[in-house]
Design a protein around this motif. Sequence first.
Motif, short mmCIF file in Angstrom:
data_model
loop_
_atom_site.label_atom_id
_atom_site.label_comp_id
_atom_site.label_asym_id
_atom_site.label_seq_id
_atom_site.Cartn_x
_atom_site.Cartn_y
_atom_site.Cartn_z
N SER A 135 -0.75 6.20 -6.95
CA SER A 135 -1.27 5.45 -5.81
C SER A 135 -0.19 4.64 -5.12
CB SER A 135 -2.43 4.54 -6.25
OG SER A 135 -2.00 3.62 -7.21
N SER A 136 0.91 4.39 -5.82
CA SER A 136 1.99 3.61 -5.22
C SER A 136 2.78 4.39 -4.19
CB SER A 136 2.94 3.10 -6.31
OG SER A 136 3.64 4.17 -6.90
N ASP A 172 -0.51 6.43 0.94
CA ASP A 172 -1.08 5.40 1.81
C ASP A 172 -2.56 5.68 1.94
OD1 ASP A 172 -1.86 3.64 3.74
OD2 ASP A 172 -0.21 4.06 5.12
N GLU A 173 -3.36 4.91 1.19
CA GLU A 173 -4.80 5.18 1.14
C GLU A 173 -5.49 4.95 2.48
OE1 GLU A 173 -6.21 2.76 -1.99
OE2 GLU A 173 -5.00 3.72 -3.54
N LYS A 174 -4.83 4.27 3.40
CA LYS A 174 -5.42 4.02 4.71
C LYS A 174 -5.32 5.24 5.62
CE LYS A 174 -4.25 -0.89 4.47
NZ LYS A 174 -3.48 -2.00 5.08
N LYS A 175 -4.47 6.19 5.24
CA LYS A 175 -4.26 7.39 6.05
C LYS A 175 -5.25 8.48 5.66
CE LYS A 175 -0.67 5.75 8.27
NZ LYS A 175 0.70 6.19 8.02
N ASN A 186 4.19 9.59 4.19
CA ASN A 186 2.84 9.20 4.59
C ASN A 186 2.77 8.82 6.07
OD1 ASN A 186 2.23 9.38 1.76
ND2 ASN A 186 3.02 7.31 1.53
N ARG A 190 -2.01 10.62 3.92
CA ARG A 190 -1.80 9.75 2.77
C ARG A 190 -0.83 10.31 1.74
NH1 ARG A 190 -7.39 8.97 -0.24
NH2 ARG A 190 -7.94 8.39 1.88
N ASP A 191 -0.63 11.59 1.70
CA ASP A 191 0.34 12.17 0.76
C ASP A 191 1.18 13.18 1.51
OD1 ASP A 191 1.74 13.07 -1.43
OD2 ASP A 191 0.19 14.49 -2.02
#
Length: 357
Positions: free
Chosen positions: A33-34, A37-40, A142, A146-147
Amino acid sequence: MKRMFYLGAAILVAILGACEKQKPESPTTSAFSSFIDEKKPVSFGENNDVYLFAGGTNLERNAGALDSSIARTVTLTTEERYFNLIPQAAADIKDFSAFKNLVFLGTLDGGDGVSVYLRNTLSKDLLDKVKKSGADLLVAKNQNARDQIALYLLASDTARLQQLVRQRSEQIFDYLLERYQLRLRAQAYAFDLIDAKFFDKWPFTINIPVVYQLFKQDRTGGFLSFIYQPQNPNTKIADKYVSVHFEPLEADQIDANWLFAKRQELGKKYLNGDEILPGKYKVERAKIAGYEGWRIYGHWINKTLGGGVGGAFQTYAFWHAKTKTAYLVDNIAYFPQGDKLPVLLELGTIDQTLSVK
């Protein structure tokens, strides 16, 4: 390797980002998770497909060098590629903006669509940096998903771009491989780990997902092995093995010959007679769990099972000076219908969690 079927956890469908739903978050999942970007929005495409955007002369002069680097092969049971390089037209950039692996080639003086796109979208600071240096490799993580990893190779002209691609081709491969392995690690650790207390009586620990079951253990012989298999026989899902062996060794005698002989010995004793197929393996220096050591990999066979079965394997070995102990970490992939390289890369991320007490 003889197939052993068991009732276990449901089959993992590897969806990037799934680890963020696990609570509490373990060190292995938080590492994934580091770097996202979970917002993407979720990214698209296969982990090993790389989309190349370059126009005209820039494509003609550089596609071959890039392909030679990132689409390099390794021979296991058959020859397998690390990545697939897929050229795309400039007109498709918007459609592929959320895909996982992107590479852009352009020049400051170029009139092709990709060069124009880069000059119109990259920041003035980045463009000024390239003007000053003459050529540069820019890495964006990202950016649109997110990935995602996007590599921009920008130069003042086509000659400098060609030079840049050749100078940085190994680095480009390393960037892509690093992200690939992080994705595979997230896939491996989408579930919890076997309780650390299991290793109380062993001189090491290793992070094994709970979807693996104990396969073999011999404390006297210094051998511990785990297996993952689908709940029901399934040719689309690999059988995977992670084994650790240790033995006293007064001095560092580990080399290519020692490793080959030891892997053959362990295969005969603990792995139901598996053996390395002669002429179908390679040995190289490698780093494992922070230690300098060796790696052997290639094709294993078992002539005693069903007329002969086989698959891919890799074995790491190193000498632990403080305890005067030799350690081996072994992986087996049994996957007749699929590619073995992604399986070994995933298992390799588990190997790296070995910790000697």
